[in-house]
Design an enzyme around this catalytic site. Structure first.
Site, mmCIF file in Angstrom:
data_model
loop_
_atom_site.group_PDB
_atom_site.id
_atom_site.type_symbol
_atom_site.label_atom_id
_atom_site.label_comp_id
_atom_site.label_asym_id
_atom_site.label_seq_id
_atom_site.Cartn_x
_atom_site.Cartn_y
_atom_site.Cartn_z
ATOM 1 N N ARG A 234 0.846 -1.352 0.039
ATOM 2 C CA ARG A 234 -0.036 -0.130 0.121
ATOM 3 C C ARG A 234 0.936 1.300 0.023
ATOM 4 O O ARG A 234 0.339 2.355 -0.428
ATOM 5 C CB ARG A 234 -0.897 -0.102 1.236
ATOM 6 C CG ARG A 234 -1.856 1.186 1.224
ATOM 7 C CD ARG A 234 -3.311 0.518 1.832
ATOM 8 N NE ARG A 234 -3.076 -0.316 3.027
ATOM 9 C CZ ARG A 234 -2.692 0.149 4.157
ATOM 10 N NH1 ARG A 234 -2.203 1.226 4.391
ATOM 11 N NH2 ARG A 234 -2.690 -1.167 5.101
ATOM 12 N N TYR B 7 -17.534 15.450 -15.006
ATOM 13 C CA TYR B 7 -18.297 14.228 -15.111
ATOM 14 C C TYR B 7 -19.275 13.906 -13.760
ATOM 15 O O TYR B 7 -19.024 14.473 -12.901
ATOM 16 C CB TYR B 7 -17.089 13.292 -14.743
ATOM 17 C CG TYR B 7 -17.520 11.720 -14.444
ATOM 18 C CD1 TYR B 7 -18.257 11.066 -15.263
ATOM 19 C CD2 TYR B 7 -16.987 11.001 -13.210
ATOM 20 C CE1 TYR B 7 -18.657 9.869 -14.841
ATOM 21 C CE2 TYR B 7 -17.203 10.026 -12.971
ATOM 22 C CZ TYR B 7 -18.069 9.381 -13.879
ATOM 23 O OH TYR B 7 -18.480 8.038 -13.498
ATOM 24 N N ASP C 4 -9.040 18.380 -14.973
ATOM 25 C CA ASP C 4 -9.281 17.058 -15.573
ATOM 26 C C ASP C 4 -8.901 16.877 -16.964
ATOM 27 O O ASP C 4 -9.583 17.503 -17.877
ATOM 28 C CB ASP C 4 -10.638 16.538 -15.237
ATOM 29 C CG ASP C 4 -10.953 15.203 -15.333
ATOM 30 O OD1 ASP C 4 -10.428 14.509 -16.320
ATOM 31 O OD2 ASP C 4 -11.633 14.467 -14.670
ATOM 32 N N LYS D 54 -9.741 5.506 -19.138
ATOM 33 C CA LYS D 54 -10.191 6.147 -20.472
ATOM 34 C C LYS D 54 -8.866 5.729 -21.446
ATOM 35 O O LYS D 54 -8.764 4.634 -21.872
ATOM 36 C CB LYS D 54 -10.595 7.354 -20.404
ATOM 37 C CG LYS D 54 -11.580 7.495 -19.356
ATOM 38 C CD LYS D 54 -12.902 6.600 -19.467
ATOM 39 C CE LYS D 54 -14.019 6.706 -18.240
ATOM 40 N NZ LYS D 54 -13.752 7.088 -17.095
HETATM 41 N N1 PLP Z 1 -12.981 12.199 -14.816
HETATM 42 C C1 PLP Z 1 -13.780 11.841 -16.183
HETATM 43 C C2 PLP Z 1 -13.715 13.286 -16.973
HETATM 44 C C3 PLP Z 1 -14.544 10.957 -16.548
HETATM 45 O O1 PLP Z 1 -15.127 10.874 -17.512
HETATM 46 C C4 PLP Z 1 -14.352 9.967 -15.345
HETATM 47 C C5 PLP Z 1 -15.189 8.471 -15.559
HETATM 48 O O2 PLP Z 1 -15.866 8.726 -16.536
HETATM 49 C C6 PLP Z 1 -13.909 10.291 -14.309
HETATM 50 C C7 PLP Z 1 -13.163 11.382 -14.077
HETATM 51 C C8 PLP Z 1 -13.843 8.889 -13.032
HETATM 52 O O3 PLP Z 1 -13.117 7.995 -13.509
HETATM 53 P P1 PLP Z 1 -13.225 6.491 -12.890
HETATM 54 O O4 PLP Z 1 -14.489 5.920 -13.541
HETATM 55 O O5 PLP Z 1 -11.819 5.824 -13.458
HETATM 56 O O6 PLP Z 1 -13.406 6.462 -11.621
#
Ligand code: PLP
Length: 416
Positions: free
Chosen positions: A69, A123, A201, A226
């Protein structure tokens, strides 16, 4: 694995080699996967000193991590590579994008800075994390665009500057945003943040199209699930930042346990090698689909970023659920950034958890569909989309079209 003295290399070269520089010396070609949960040591005094150092300031030395961890060498390779691609000092990987965002928010809250300023849309789950105050934060939302009734000319940057308080620990934005692909001038936003760290992000753009740290973002977040992974088979998250913040993030990761599995670290490192090629190919396809959708009478509005990218969003004249039900080659599924094309209805899935009024006022209409272009042939994708669009009711003859205009690189899209 620091590369002091190494001349700067192009992004495509870094994507293939960063985090792997020691392999030839080790007599290896592929990166090794270290699945250890613990690390044997006959020197418990030394282990105590290393744990004390980590607890005091999150410092990690080059030795074995003591416990899984605390760190993992395979995951560290991915972190090194991603930091290099984003142009930051460090990067810290997590079990998912949401685990990464949670850690950032907790780091700032632990410093007594519980207030977050954020720009919609984000998101859906990120929005929910902040809105619900699940980890003890309070959020002030700033509009990205000027909604009806608001004074024209109010820019998001000014709104951000106005919303910042003495206890503001973070400003959070997405650009291009999920799901509308709306863009922000990151340098102007960073400027408006003053001393408050800006978290951008960068999941949708990836470092291939945009490196937010160069515009002043102190934290660059990815849902590595992604494009970084790129094959729809690994969950992960990562924050690229300076070493000072990275140390705090590692401490939170150690304590809260949202670690990336080493196998996921291996897959993400492998994914990075083809990231530039995948993003460029899928972006060309998305741009062509955006162009065709913009000319289609069954579609009322197309969103495609000036920056480019492999995502395209569009609003249909009829029932969007019919398009989802009608695709055969394109997979009707949430998520994005995979080798295969995906389509989903944000109001039903990715942004379902956002209050409908907040969703709509940030431009996420109930008729919006979000598509992630993959690596299939564009003609095959278009014929699938065309057939699925055939299920929505045809527009009445002579129906007025929403205005569209040409944007960067000759692509056609509606104003975001
Ligand atoms: N940020 C964006 C722009 C996303 O599209 C997503 C998920 O769709 C996330 C963060 C969250 O990521 P995760 O699904 O890997 O937890």
């Amino acid at each position: 694995m620091a590369q002091s003295g190494t001349p700067p290399r192009a992004l495509d070269t870094e994507a293939v080699h960063a985090g792997r520089e020691d392999l030839a010396e080790l007599g290896l070609h592929a990166a090794p996967i270290d699945l250890s949960t613990t690390y044997p040591s006959y020197d418990s005094r030394g282990e105590a000193a290393r744990i004390d150092a980590f607890a005091a300031d999150g410092a990690v030395d080059g030795g074995p991590p003591v416990y899984g961890r605390l760190g993992n060498p395979t995951v560290a390779r991915f972190e090194t590579a991603l930091a290099r691609l984003e142009g930051t000092e460090s990067a810290v990987a997590f079990a998912s994008g949401m685990a990464a965002l949670t850690a950032v928010v907790l780091v700032r809250a632990a410093a007594g800075l519980r207030h977050v300023v954020a720009v919609r849309p984000l998101y859906g789950c990120s929005d929910h994390l902040l809105t619900a105050g699940l980890v003890g934060t309070e959020v002030t939302w700033v509009d990205r665009w000027d909604p009806p009734g608001k004074d024209p000319g109010t820019s998001p940057a000014q709104g951000i500057a106005d919303a910042i308080r003495p206890d503001t620990g973070l400003v959070m934005v997405e650009s291009p945003a999920n799901p509308t692909l709306a863009e922000l001038d990151l340098a102007a936003v960073a400027d408006a943040c003053g001393e408050v760290p800006l978290l951008a992000d960068n999941t949708f753009a990836t470092p291939v199209l945009q490196r937010p740290a160069e515009s002043g973002a102190r934290l660059v977040l990815h849902s590595a699930t992604k494009y970084l992974g790129g094959h729809g088979d690994v969950l992960g998250g990562v924050v690229a930042c300076d070493e000072e913040l990275a140390r705090r993030l590692r401490q939170v990761r150690f304590t809260t346990g949202g670690v990336l599995h080493p196998l996921a670290g291996y897959l993400l490192l492998r994914g990075l090698a083809t990231l530039p090629v995948r993003v460029r190919a899928a972006s060309a396809t998305a741009a062509e689909l955006a162009r065709r959708l913009a000319a289609d009478p069954r579609v009322t509005h197309v969103h495609y970023p000036r920056l480019g990218g492999a995502m395209v969003a569009f609003e249909v004249r009829g029932d969007p659920h019919e398009v989802i039900a009608g695709v055969r080659l394109i997979t009707p599924a949430v998520s994005l950034g995979s080798i295969d094309s995906l389509i989903q209805h944000p109001a039903s899935i990715s942004h379902r958890v956002v209050d409908p009024a907040d969703r709509r006022s940030s431009g996420v209409s109930d008729r919006l569909l979000r598509m992630s272009a993959g690596l299939e042939d564009v003609e095959d994708l278009w014929s699938d989309l065309d057939r699925a669009l055939g299920r929505v009711s045809a527009p009445p003859a002579g129906a007025p079209r929403r205005e569209r205009r040409a944007v960067g690189r000759g692509r056609t899209a509606a104003v975001n």
